[in-house]
Write a protein that holds these residues in place. Structure first.
Motif, PDB file in Angstrom:
ATOM      1  N   LYS A  25      29.204  23.363  -5.994  1.00 21.11           N
ATOM      2  CA  LYS A  25      29.595  24.664  -5.172  1.00 21.11           C
ATOM      3  C   LYS A  25      28.550  25.422  -4.393  1.00 21.11           C
ATOM      4  O   LYS A  25      29.124  26.375  -3.669  1.00 21.11           O
ATOM      5  CB  LYS A  25      30.125  25.658  -6.093  1.00 21.11           C
ATOM      6  CG  LYS A  25      31.348  25.281  -7.115  1.00 21.11           C
ATOM      7  CD  LYS A  25      32.679  24.992  -6.432  1.00 21.11           C
ATOM      8  CE  LYS A  25      33.572  24.457  -7.513  1.00 21.11           C
ATOM      9  NZ  LYS A  25      34.768  24.017  -6.723  1.00 21.11           N
ATOM     10  N   LYS A  35      31.385  16.208  -5.816  1.00 19.22           N
ATOM     11  CA  LYS A  35      32.429  17.350  -5.373  1.00 19.22           C
ATOM     12  C   LYS A  35      32.510  18.739  -6.151  1.00 19.22           C
ATOM     13  O   LYS A  35      33.129  19.546  -5.765  1.00 19.22           O
ATOM     14  CB  LYS A  35      33.839  16.507  -5.505  1.00 19.22           C
ATOM     15  CG  LYS A  35      34.191  15.244  -4.359  1.00 19.22           C
ATOM     16  CD  LYS A  35      35.585  14.751  -4.619  1.00 19.22           C
ATOM     17  CE  LYS A  35      35.485  13.536  -3.757  1.00 19.22           C
ATOM     18  NZ  LYS A  35      36.809  12.821  -3.897  1.00 19.22           N
ATOM     19  N   ASN A  94      27.825   9.830  -0.376  1.00 19.08           N
ATOM     20  CA  ASN A  94      28.330  11.217  -1.096  1.00 19.08           C
ATOM     21  C   ASN A  94      27.630  12.388  -0.959  1.00 19.08           C
ATOM     22  O   ASN A  94      28.165  13.349  -0.974  1.00 19.08           O
ATOM     23  CB  ASN A  94      28.583  10.636  -2.594  1.00 19.08           C
ATOM     24  CG  ASN A  94      29.394   9.343  -2.675  1.00 19.08           C
ATOM     25  OD1 ASN A  94      29.080   8.349  -2.940  1.00 19.08           O
ATOM     26  ND2 ASN A  94      30.761   9.503  -2.492  1.00 19.08           N
ATOM     27  N   ALA A 109      29.850  19.665   3.522  1.00 18.18           N
ATOM     28  CA  ALA A 109      30.812  20.170   3.041  1.00 18.18           C
ATOM     29  C   ALA A 109      30.199  21.750   2.706  1.00 18.18           C
ATOM     30  O   ALA A 109      30.980  22.947   2.748  1.00 18.18           O
ATOM     31  CB  ALA A 109      31.547  19.740   1.732  1.00 18.18           C
ATOM     32  N   LEU A 110      29.050  21.930   2.233  1.00 16.39           N
ATOM     33  CA  LEU A 110      28.417  22.948   1.853  1.00 16.39           C
ATOM     34  C   LEU A 110      27.646  23.678   3.178  1.00 16.39           C
ATOM     35  O   LEU A 110      26.938  24.445   2.730  1.00 16.39           O
ATOM     36  CB  LEU A 110      27.416  22.719   0.711  1.00 16.39           C
ATOM     37  CG  LEU A 110      28.097  22.285  -0.596  1.00 16.39           C
ATOM     38  CD1 LEU A 110      26.895  21.955  -1.592  1.00 16.39           C
ATOM     39  CD2 LEU A 110      29.182  23.350  -1.051  1.00 16.39           C
ATOM     40  N   SER A 111      27.678  23.267   4.475  1.00 15.02           N
ATOM     41  CA  SER A 111      27.268  23.741   5.512  1.00 15.02           C
ATOM     42  C   SER A 111      25.604  23.517   5.459  1.00 15.02           C
ATOM     43  O   SER A 111      24.999  24.568   5.707  1.00 15.02           O
ATOM     44  CB  SER A 111      27.519  25.108   5.863  1.00 15.02           C
ATOM     45  OG  SER A 111      29.057  25.388   5.801  1.00 15.02           O
ATOM     46  N   SER A 156      28.048  13.578   2.365  1.00 12.70           N
ATOM     47  CA  SER A 156      29.532  14.499   2.507  1.00 12.70           C
ATOM     48  C   SER A 156      29.405  15.744   1.869  1.00 12.70           C
ATOM     49  O   SER A 156      29.909  16.664   2.429  1.00 12.70           O
ATOM     50  CB  SER A 156      30.373  13.718   1.951  1.00 12.70           C
ATOM     51  OG  SER A 156      31.690  14.168   1.754  1.00 12.70           O
ATOM     52  N   THR A 157      28.554  15.851   0.692  1.00 13.66           N
ATOM     53  CA  THR A 157      28.685  17.073   0.209  1.00 13.66           C
ATOM     54  C   THR A 157      27.858  18.096   0.780  1.00 13.66           C
ATOM     55  O   THR A 157      28.181  19.411   0.938  1.00 13.66           O
ATOM     56  CB  THR A 157      27.936  17.024  -1.340  1.00 13.66           C
ATOM     57  OG1 THR A 157      28.851  16.020  -2.263  1.00 13.66           O
ATOM     58  CG2 THR A 157      27.867  18.097  -2.156  1.00 13.66           C
ATOM     59  N   TRP A 191      29.194   9.736   9.951  1.00 20.24           N
ATOM     60  CA  TRP A 191      28.497  10.835   9.615  1.00 20.24           C
ATOM     61  C   TRP A 191      27.666  11.557  10.712  1.00 20.24           C
ATOM     62  O   TRP A 191      27.470  12.826  10.898  1.00 20.24           O
ATOM     63  CB  TRP A 191      27.828  10.595   8.361  1.00 20.24           C
ATOM     64  CG  TRP A 191      28.546  10.327   7.106  1.00 20.24           C
ATOM     65  CD1 TRP A 191      28.605   8.978   6.579  1.00 20.24           C
ATOM     66  CD2 TRP A 191      29.526  10.979   6.309  1.00 20.24           C
ATOM     67  NE1 TRP A 191      29.622   8.950   5.701  1.00 20.24           N
ATOM     68  CE2 TRP A 191      29.952  10.121   5.605  1.00 20.24           C
ATOM     69  CE3 TRP A 191      29.718  12.252   6.538  1.00 20.24           C
ATOM     70  CZ2 TRP A 191      31.176  10.772   4.813  1.00 20.24           C
ATOM     71  CZ3 TRP A 191      30.599  12.924   5.622  1.00 20.24           C
ATOM     72  CH2 TRP A 191      31.470  12.015   4.793  1.00 20.24           C
ATOM     73  N   ARG A 243      30.143  19.056  14.398  1.00 21.87           N
ATOM     74  CA  ARG A 243      30.057  20.253  13.773  1.00 21.87           C
ATOM     75  C   ARG A 243      29.024  21.115  14.794  1.00 21.87           C
ATOM     76  O   ARG A 243      29.286  22.381  15.011  1.00 21.87           O
ATOM     77  CB  ARG A 243      29.136  20.195  12.742  1.00 21.87           C
ATOM     78  CG  ARG A 243      29.021  21.568  11.879  1.00 21.87           C
ATOM     79  CD  ARG A 243      28.189  21.385  10.829  1.00 21.87           C
ATOM     80  NE  ARG A 243      27.811  22.449   9.871  1.00 21.87           N
ATOM     81  CZ  ARG A 243      26.915  23.452  10.152  1.00 21.87           C
ATOM     82  NH1 ARG A 243      25.946  23.116  11.274  1.00 21.87           N
ATOM     83  NH2 ARG A 243      26.777  24.436   9.532  1.00 21.87           N
TER      84      ARG A 243
END
Length: 633
Positions: free
Chosen positions: A39, A36, A63, A70-72, A66-67, A93, A100
């Motif tokens: 960045k 998480k 995980n 979240a980071l496109s 998911s990451t 997912w 998306r």
């Protein structure tokens, strides 16, 4: 040795960039919390690498997926997802990836993801199908949508209300209203419908332009009697445009009343739809009351008012509102600017329209096809050929030069360009543009605009030739009432009685029961020397207006039948029509051409005394003709 040292140094730098040392990324320290904190995709890749090295990828795959999402980084997520063993929980997912893709407009890719999911042995759930149906609807792909419908039936999802609602919406977007209605009826029979089901069906009818069915369905919805099936803002926002398109203002008022009783009026979208409905029904006083009562207004609210005032000719009010928007620093959009430009163009104030367009560009607002069409109309109104050419160039650059542009938008722009050139007396350029259009892409407006241009500038032979070409073409584009009128004007100019009769026969065969077509027929027969047929057309008209009467009187006057013209005038008065300055000009013209000097002077004296019509220059010119006739007599 040197190469190995450089590799080690680079690895250390990469890990220090990630803000922790290689020692800190030991097997136990790789955790969901660590992921998480990533960045960037680069940091996530480093953790992914360490998970592989330590054999922990199986534990942290979800995980990592998911990451990455979240980071496109959907392709990284997909790469991991494709290696997982299918489980019901991990379908989430796949849904996230498909959702998306649909949200970003990658519709074909969303379908590919769904197919890939199936090929790997995954079982979609009731969240998957609505996203895929939405993609099919956005693509207007009936083939894909109906195939997917078969899939849900075979997998038992045809009893899930969310999936079934998505099916109805998909068929509606594909224009397959019968299929949408059949699906809705099946849902009602199985009692698995909800408010969204009704709204989906109303939206489907609205998207197809079937306003009558929208109103009928909305009434049914209100009569269901189920407390859970009560119209919401979505229902009202869909039904109010239907009221506007049918000019059903009484029904619109009933919806307005419901919005007030139910508290839905406070919704800005409902308020905007009410303003728009009243404006399109020409009830600007009611629209203004709604506008004033709205607690929350946005640019759409203001645009509805400005456009409404502009459309009914109250341009001063439209301009005042437009200026108020600027003073209150409301961000003007393309609709705001287009409404003002259209208002100026409709009043023949072409140069003012051009000035507003210049300000629009200075403010950085990008014109659309409606803006350009209005601007071209303004250029045509004042014969501004140079500015019209500039607008033509802009249209080529911004609208006509894209493969993905809407064909309807292209037709709208091209027809306006042809119209501008014809009205600016560049008839050859207009014809060159007309000829450059592939015949199958010419619509009835394209043909009518070119024929009208020829008729307007006295090139009647070319107008008749083009009309004949339109009738003889293989492509099924039928002339409308305006096309017929333009062709009849050309026949009248040439006194082409034979061709005019052929057009008359075409009108009768195809039942063009339109008032102004009949008026053009009277004019054509009168000017072509057959006043008796003109009278027959007049007598067979189901309704008449002032133009009908004056056209017949003009024909009698042209043929020196002054008494017949005066009889028509008397008959017109008995029908309750009030003569105006044009009517009296025709009466004086008929008397002048028939040598009826005394009757002409009598009507001249009566026009102001008995009818309140002040004589103009044309009326005095007729009196001069009477003097000439009296001298010759």
């Amino acid at each position: 040795m040197l190469f190995r040292s450089s590799l080690l140094l680079r690895s250390k730098r990469l890990l220090s960039y990630f803000s922790f040392s290689t020692a800190s990324i030991a097997a136990p320290s790789i955790s969901p919390t660590l992921l998480k904190q990533c960045k960037s995709v680069f940091q996530a890749n480093l953790v992914h690498q360490q998970a592989l090295i330590h054999g922990l990828l199986t534990h942290f795959s979800i995980n990592l997926i998911s990451t990455y999402l979240a980071l496109s980084a959907p392709f990284h997520a997909l790469s991991l997802l494709q290696r997982l063993t299918p489980t019901p929980s991990a379908v989430f997912w796949w849904n996230a990836l498909i959702r998306r893709a649909v949200r970003l407009g990658f519709l074909h890719h969303s379908l590919s993801l769904f197919c890939r999911m199936l090929s790997l042995g995954w079982s979609p759930d009731h969240y998957t199908f609505p996203f895929v149906f939405k993609a099919c609807g956005e693509l207007s792909s009936f083939r894909h949508g109906s195939s997917l419908h078969a899939v849900i039936c075979s997998n038992g999802f045809d009893s899930n209300v969310f999936v079934c609602n998505a099916v109805v919406a998909m068929y509606g977007r594909c224009g397959a209203l019968d299929h949408a209605r059949q699906m809705f009826d099946e849902m009602c029979m199985s009692e698995i419908y909800d408010l969204v089901s009704w709204n989906s069906m109303i939206t489907a009818y609205m998207q197809s332009g079937d306003s009558k069915s929208v109103l009928g369905f909305f009434r049914r919805m209100c009569e269901v009697g189920d407390k859970d099936i009560r119209p919401d803002p979505v229902s009202l926002v869909n039904v109010l445009p239907a009221c506007a398109s049918m000019n059903a203002w009484l029904c619109g008022k009933q919806v307005h009343s419901y919005a007030l009783r139910s508290g839905l009026f406070e919704d800005v979208f409902v308020g905007n739809s009410l303003v728009d409905m009243y404006a399109k029904c020409g009830m600007m006083h009611e629209a203004y009351k709604v506008f004033e009562r709205m607690q929350e207004k946005d640019v759409v609210s203001w645009n509805a008012m400005v456009t409404g005032y502009s459309q009914i000719g109250r341009f001063e009010d439209a301009l005042a509102l437009f200026e108020a928007m600027r003073e209150e620093n409301i961000e003007l959009d393309v609709v705001s600017w287009s409404a003002v430009i259209a208002g100026y163009a409709q009043r023949g104030l072409g140069y003012e329209a051009m000035e507003v367009f210049r300000l629009m560009q200075v403010c950085g607002s990008k014109p659309n096809e409606v803006t350009l069409v209005s601007l071209l109309s303004g250029c045509a109104a004042v014969g501004a050929l140079l500015q019209g050419k500039g607008t033509h160039c802009y249209a080529i650059k911004c609208i006509l030069n894209f493969d993905k542009s809407d064909p309807r938008e292209e037709h709208l722009a091209v027809n306006a360009i042809i119209d501008m050139y014809t009205k600016c007396k560049s008839i050859k350029v207009a014809r060159a543009i007309f000829d450059s259009i592939v015949p199958k892409d010419r619509n009835v407006v394209t043909w009518t605009t070119m024929i009208a241009g020829y008729s307007l500038h006295g090139e009647a032979n070319d107008a008749i030739e083009l009309f004949s070409q339109m009738l003889n073409q293989d492509i099924s584009v039928k002339p409308n009432a305006f096309t017929i009128s333009c062709a009849l004007m050309a026949c009248a100019r040439l006194a082409a009685l034979r061709f005019g009769r052929q057009i008359h026969a075409y009108v009768l065969r195809n039942h063009y029961d339109v008032l102004f077509v009949a008026n053009c027929l009277i004019d054509m027969y009168s000017k072509s020397g057959d006043i008796d047929v003109a009278r027959t057309v007049f007598d067979n008209m189901k309704q008449r207006n002032a133009v009908s009467w004056t056209s017949l009187m003009t024909g009698y006057g042209m043929h020196g039948q002054g008494e017949a013209a005066l009889n028509v005038f008397d008959e017109m008065r008995r029908e309750g029509l009030v003569p105006d300055c044009i009517t009296f000009l025709v009466v004086l013209y008929a008397c002048s051409h028939s040598g009826m000097v005394d009757e002409g002077i009598k009507y001249f004296n009566e026009m102001s005394k008995n009818f309140g019509v002040i004589p103009g220059e044309e009326h005095y010119a007729c009196m001069v003709d009477f003097g000439s006739c009296w001298s010759l007599g």
